[in-house]
Enzyme design. Structure first.
Site: not given
Ligand code: ASP
Length: 344
Positions: A16, A92-93, A168, A280-281
């Site tokens: 992003t 970020t993903d 995470t 999962q926690c």
């Molecule tokens: N979908 C974007 C990515 O991971 C989200 C981001 O960058 O925040 O490239």
């Protein structure tokens, strides 16, 4: 700290931070790095020598692959002696996966590798990208007595510096997108950047920096839930070529005690499939044998993930399966802390 001579390499993979809205479709897609640089004239004021490389094409990190992790490791290796630190601009993903993978692939690292990105594109008025990138560069350049202050693979985001393989992504809306539930922050950027030296890993060996890019992606993540279907569970575990399974279990590592679960795991283990138990926690840790519902897993040969994140677990399993190791050795290394990803 000498601040005017450090050289930093920015590796732009996409995300992003460097995206622009398509006026027709209204969707965000990555743009070229030169356009990003135009949006941050402040970079020149830092006083560092800053070079950049752009991965082609820049991607949304949802499209991240192990091949790109390998390219990142190779780029860092090729440029290692020329730069004091590296900043990876990344979506970020999947940032936590890339940070985890690199933490295993970069051996004897003694320079900072800081991943960052943003929630709003750099060209948007309220972007969080500028602060993230500027501070990430400052951290990558920070030295004490001629040595890097943070010679680790880290994620810097929204004022916090985290160990990369402990992170995470936990919020897709707030600027503070990342958390590290099992390990404290390595630094906090307020008016000053405050480093917590006692929490940072400093290389103990005098070994030279090298990369290890062998990865085996024959792994899957299986999340347990009430109503888990026997047919699907058994057929996934008997897939040809399957080498590793992350069982995403309940609480402290529990799975239902149905005999068919135990049998399916046992028979896959006998075929050499490695199982890693990850909770999962987000908080707490896997304690195999604490409840009846995890004791059988232990008997079937499932390895405890302890306090590992799912991102660090997937990449650790891929990395270890990529090495020339026997199944017993993979299990042995899964139990060990390789680069700060678990507390034993
Ligand atoms: N979908 C974007 C990515 O991971 C989200 C981001 O960058 O925040 O490239």
């Amino acid at each position: 700290m000498k601040s005017d001579t450090q050289s930093i390499l920015i590796i732009y993979t996409g995300g992003t931070i460097g995206m622009r809205e398509d006026p027709m479709t209204k969707t965000l897609s990555p743009m070229r790095f030169e356009l990003i640089q135009d949006e941050i004239p402040e970079l020149h004021k830092l006083g560092f020598k800053i070079d950049s490389v752009t991965f082609s094409p820049p991607i949304d990190s949802a499209n991240m692959t192990p091949e790109i992790w390998i390219d990142l490791a190779k780029t860092i290796k090729e440029c290692y002696s020329k730069y004091d630190g590296f900043v990876i601009l990344h979506g970020t993903d999947t940032m936590a996966y890339t940070a985890s993978a690199l933490s295993y692939m970069l051996e004897n690292l003694d320079k900072p590798v800081i991943l960052t990105g943003s929630q709003l594109p750099i060209g948007v008025l309220r972007t969080d990208g500028k602060e993230n990138i500027i501070t990430a560069i400052q951290i990558a350049a920070a030295q004490r007595k001629g040595k890097a202050i943070v010679p680790e693979v880290c994620v810097y985001f929204s004022s916090f510096l985290f160990r990369g393989n402990r992170t995470t992504k936990e919020d897709s809306q707030q600027f503070s997108a990342f958390a590290s539930h099992h390990y404290p922050k390595l630094a906090i950027a307020g008016i000053d950047i405050e480093y917590y030296y006692g929490l940072i890993n400093y290389p103990s060996s005098k070994g030279t920096f090298k990369i290890n890019t062998s990865i085996n992606d024959n792994v899957i993540v299986l999340k347990v839930f009430p109503g888990l279907n026997r047919k699907y569970f058994e057929s996934i575990l008997s897939l040809p070529g399957l080498k590793g399974v992350i069982l995403e279990s309940y609480g402290s590592g529990n799975m239902p005690t149905y005999p068919w679960i135990f049998e399916a795991i046992k028979s896959a283990t006998l075929r050499g499939v490695i199982f890693l138990n990850v909770s999962q926690c987000p908080g707490g840790r896997v304690k195999m044998g604490y409840y009846e519902t995890s004791r059988e897993l232990q008997e079937a040969g499932v390895v405890s993930g302890k306090d590992i994140t799912i991102e660090a677990a997937v990449t650790k399993l891929m990395f270890l399966l990529g090495q020339k190791l026997s199944a017993d050795e993979v299990v042995e290394y899964l139990n060990q802390n390789l680069s700060g990803e678990i507390e034993n």
